[in-house]
Design a protein around this motif. Structure first.
Motif, mmCIF file in Angstrom:
data_model
loop_
_atom_site.group_PDB
_atom_site.id
_atom_site.type_symbol
_atom_site.label_atom_id
_atom_site.label_comp_id
_atom_site.label_asym_id
_atom_site.label_seq_id
_atom_site.Cartn_x
_atom_site.Cartn_y
_atom_site.Cartn_z
ATOM 1 N N SER A 37 0.801 -1.217 0.000
ATOM 2 C CA SER A 37 0.000 0.000 0.000
ATOM 3 C C SER A 37 0.839 1.274 0.000
ATOM 4 O O SER A 37 0.304 2.354 -0.187
ATOM 5 N N LEU A 38 2.121 1.170 0.187
ATOM 6 C CA LEU A 38 2.982 2.337 0.259
ATOM 7 C C LEU A 38 2.975 3.191 -1.010
ATOM 8 O O LEU A 38 2.963 4.418 -0.904
ATOM 9 N N PRO A 39 2.983 2.632 -2.228
ATOM 10 C CA PRO A 39 2.949 3.501 -3.409
ATOM 11 C C PRO A 39 1.707 4.393 -3.473
ATOM 12 O O PRO A 39 1.771 5.500 -3.995
ATOM 13 N N GLY A 40 0.587 3.933 -2.934
ATOM 14 C CA GLY A 40 -0.602 4.776 -2.919
ATOM 15 C C GLY A 40 -0.434 5.990 -2.030
ATOM 16 O O GLY A 40 -0.932 7.077 -2.326
ATOM 17 N N VAL A 44 1.772 11.208 -4.822
ATOM 18 C CA VAL A 44 2.073 12.607 -5.131
ATOM 19 C C VAL A 44 3.564 12.910 -4.981
ATOM 20 O O VAL A 44 4.157 13.516 -5.894
ATOM 21 N N PRO A 45 4.229 12.492 -3.900
ATOM 22 C CA PRO A 45 5.678 12.766 -3.831
ATOM 23 C C PRO A 45 6.471 12.099 -4.953
ATOM 24 O O PRO A 45 7.455 12.672 -5.434
ATOM 25 N N MET A 46 6.054 10.902 -5.384
ATOM 26 C CA MET A 46 6.772 10.234 -6.473
ATOM 27 C C MET A 46 6.585 10.976 -7.788
ATOM 28 O O MET A 46 7.530 11.072 -8.586
ATOM 29 N N THR A 47 5.391 11.491 -8.026
ATOM 30 C CA THR A 47 5.168 12.243 -9.273
ATOM 31 C C THR A 47 5.973 13.530 -9.268
ATOM 32 O O THR A 47 6.507 13.929 -10.306
ATOM 33 N N GLN A 48 6.090 14.171 -8.120
ATOM 34 C CA GLN A 48 6.857 15.409 -8.044
ATOM 35 C C GLN A 48 8.360 15.149 -8.131
ATOM 36 O O GLN A 48 9.083 15.896 -8.787
ATOM 37 N N GLU A 49 8.823 14.091 -7.489
ATOM 38 C CA GLU A 49 10.264 13.810 -7.450
ATOM 39 C C GLU A 49 10.804 13.397 -8.814
ATOM 40 O O GLU A 49 11.853 13.874 -9.253
ATOM 41 N N PHE A 50 10.107 12.484 -9.482
ATOM 42 C CA PHE A 50 10.623 11.931 -10.732
ATOM 43 C C PHE A 50 10.050 12.589 -11.980
ATOM 44 O O PHE A 50 10.461 12.266 -13.087
ATOM 45 N N GLY A 51 9.078 13.480 -11.797
ATOM 46 C CA GLY A 51 8.471 14.136 -12.949
ATOM 47 C C GLY A 51 7.555 13.218 -13.746
ATOM 48 O O GLY A 51 7.285 13.472 -14.914
ATOM 49 N N TRP A 52 7.099 12.148 -13.142
ATOM 50 C CA TRP A 52 6.198 11.221 -13.805
ATOM 51 C C TRP A 52 4.764 11.696 -13.650
ATOM 52 O O TRP A 52 4.443 12.463 -12.745
ATOM 53 N N THR A 53 3.902 11.200 -14.503
ATOM 54 C CA THR A 53 2.479 11.469 -14.339
ATOM 55 C C THR A 53 1.898 10.449 -13.371
ATOM 56 O O THR A 53 2.516 9.429 -13.074
ATOM 57 N N LYS A 54 0.690 10.733 -12.909
ATOM 58 C CA LYS A 54 0.035 9.769 -12.015
ATOM 59 C C LYS A 54 -0.253 8.467 -12.747
ATOM 60 O O LYS A 54 -0.239 7.400 -12.149
ATOM 61 N N ALA A 55 -0.465 8.549 -14.064
ATOM 62 C CA ALA A 55 -0.701 7.340 -14.855
ATOM 63 C C ALA A 55 0.551 6.464 -14.901
ATOM 64 O O ALA A 55 0.449 5.229 -14.855
ATOM 65 N N ASP A 56 1.721 7.078 -14.992
ATOM 66 C CA ASP A 56 2.970 6.306 -15.003
ATOM 67 C C ASP A 56 3.170 5.563 -13.685
ATOM 68 O O ASP A 56 3.502 4.372 -13.675
ATOM 69 N N VAL A 57 2.970 6.274 -12.586
ATOM 70 C CA VAL A 57 3.153 5.644 -11.279
ATOM 71 C C VAL A 57 2.096 4.569 -11.060
ATOM 72 O O VAL A 57 2.395 3.459 -10.602
ATOM 73 N N SER A 58 0.851 4.867 -11.400
ATOM 74 C CA SER A 58 -0.225 3.887 -11.223
ATOM 75 C C SER A 58 -0.026 2.676 -12.125
ATOM 76 O O SER A 58 -0.340 1.548 -11.741
ATOM 77 N N GLY A 59 0.520 2.893 -13.313
ATOM 78 C CA GLY A 59 0.800 1.778 -14.215
ATOM 79 C C GLY A 59 1.859 0.842 -13.651
ATOM 80 O O GLY A 59 1.745 -0.378 -13.765
ATOM 81 N N SER A 60 2.882 1.418 -13.036
ATOM 82 C CA SER A 60 3.924 0.565 -12.447
ATOM 83 C C SER A 60 3.382 -0.208 -11.243
ATOM 84 O O SER A 60 3.732 -1.376 -11.041
ATOM 85 N N VAL A 61 2.510 0.413 -10.453
ATOM 86 C CA VAL A 61 1.901 -0.295 -9.330
ATOM 87 C C VAL A 61 0.965 -1.384 -9.848
ATOM 88 O O VAL A 61 0.913 -2.488 -9.311
ATOM 89 N N GLY A 62 0.233 -1.084 -10.924
ATOM 90 C CA GLY A 62 -0.628 -2.098 -11.541
ATOM 91 C C GLY A 62 0.181 -3.279 -12.055
ATOM 92 O O GLY A 62 -0.235 -4.431 -11.919
ATOM 93 N N LEU A 63 1.333 -2.991 -12.652
ATOM 94 C CA LEU A 63 2.215 -4.070 -13.108
ATOM 95 C C LEU A 63 2.705 -4.906 -11.930
ATOM 96 O O LEU A 63 2.804 -6.135 -12.035
ATOM 97 N N LEU A 64 2.978 -4.265 -10.803
ATOM 98 C CA LEU A 64 3.370 -4.983 -9.600
ATOM 99 C C LEU A 64 2.282 -5.966 -9.173
ATOM 100 O O LEU A 64 2.563 -7.124 -8.861
ATOM 101 N N PHE A 65 1.028 -5.508 -9.182
ATOM 102 C CA PHE A 65 -0.071 -6.389 -8.790
ATOM 103 C C PHE A 65 -0.260 -7.540 -9.782
ATOM 104 O O PHE A 65 -0.564 -8.660 -9.377
ATOM 105 N N VAL A 66 -0.062 -7.279 -11.057
ATOM 106 C CA VAL A 66 -0.163 -8.347 -12.061
ATOM 107 C C VAL A 66 0.946 -9.373 -11.845
ATOM 108 O O VAL A 66 0.718 -10.584 -11.935
#
Length: 77
Positions: A37-40, A44-66
């Motif tokens: 649950s930590l990525p959730g 916001v801090p991950m999107t600000q730190e790495f310049g990623w969109t929320k879709a990029d971060v959510s996609g990587s978390v979705g890949l983790l669950f898959v």
């Protein structure tokens, strides 16, 4: 090794060794659920730190669950 030394001490104090296994299982479950649950929480801090969109971060978390879902059945064989 450690269990062989721990079991007599627990027996002297009237504690069944199975309760140690229950406690370790409980701690493992709590730690793994926190790690999942930590990525959730850090979205916001991950999107600000790495310049990623929320879709990029959510996609990587979705890949983790898959990946969890894909590899989960193999240890249970």
């Amino acid at each position: 090794m450690f269990a062989a030394r721990l079991a007599p001490w627990l027996a002297r104090h009237g504690i069944h060794y199975g309760w140690i296994m229950v406690a370790l299982t409980f701690l493992t479950t709590i730690c793994s659920s926190a790690a999942v649950s930590l990525p959730g929480v850090l979205l916001v801090p991950m999107t600000q730190e790495f310049g990623w969109t929320k879709a990029d971060v959510s996609g990587s978390v979705g890949l983790l669950f898959v990946m969890f879902a894909g590899t989960g059945p193999s240890p249970g064989r």
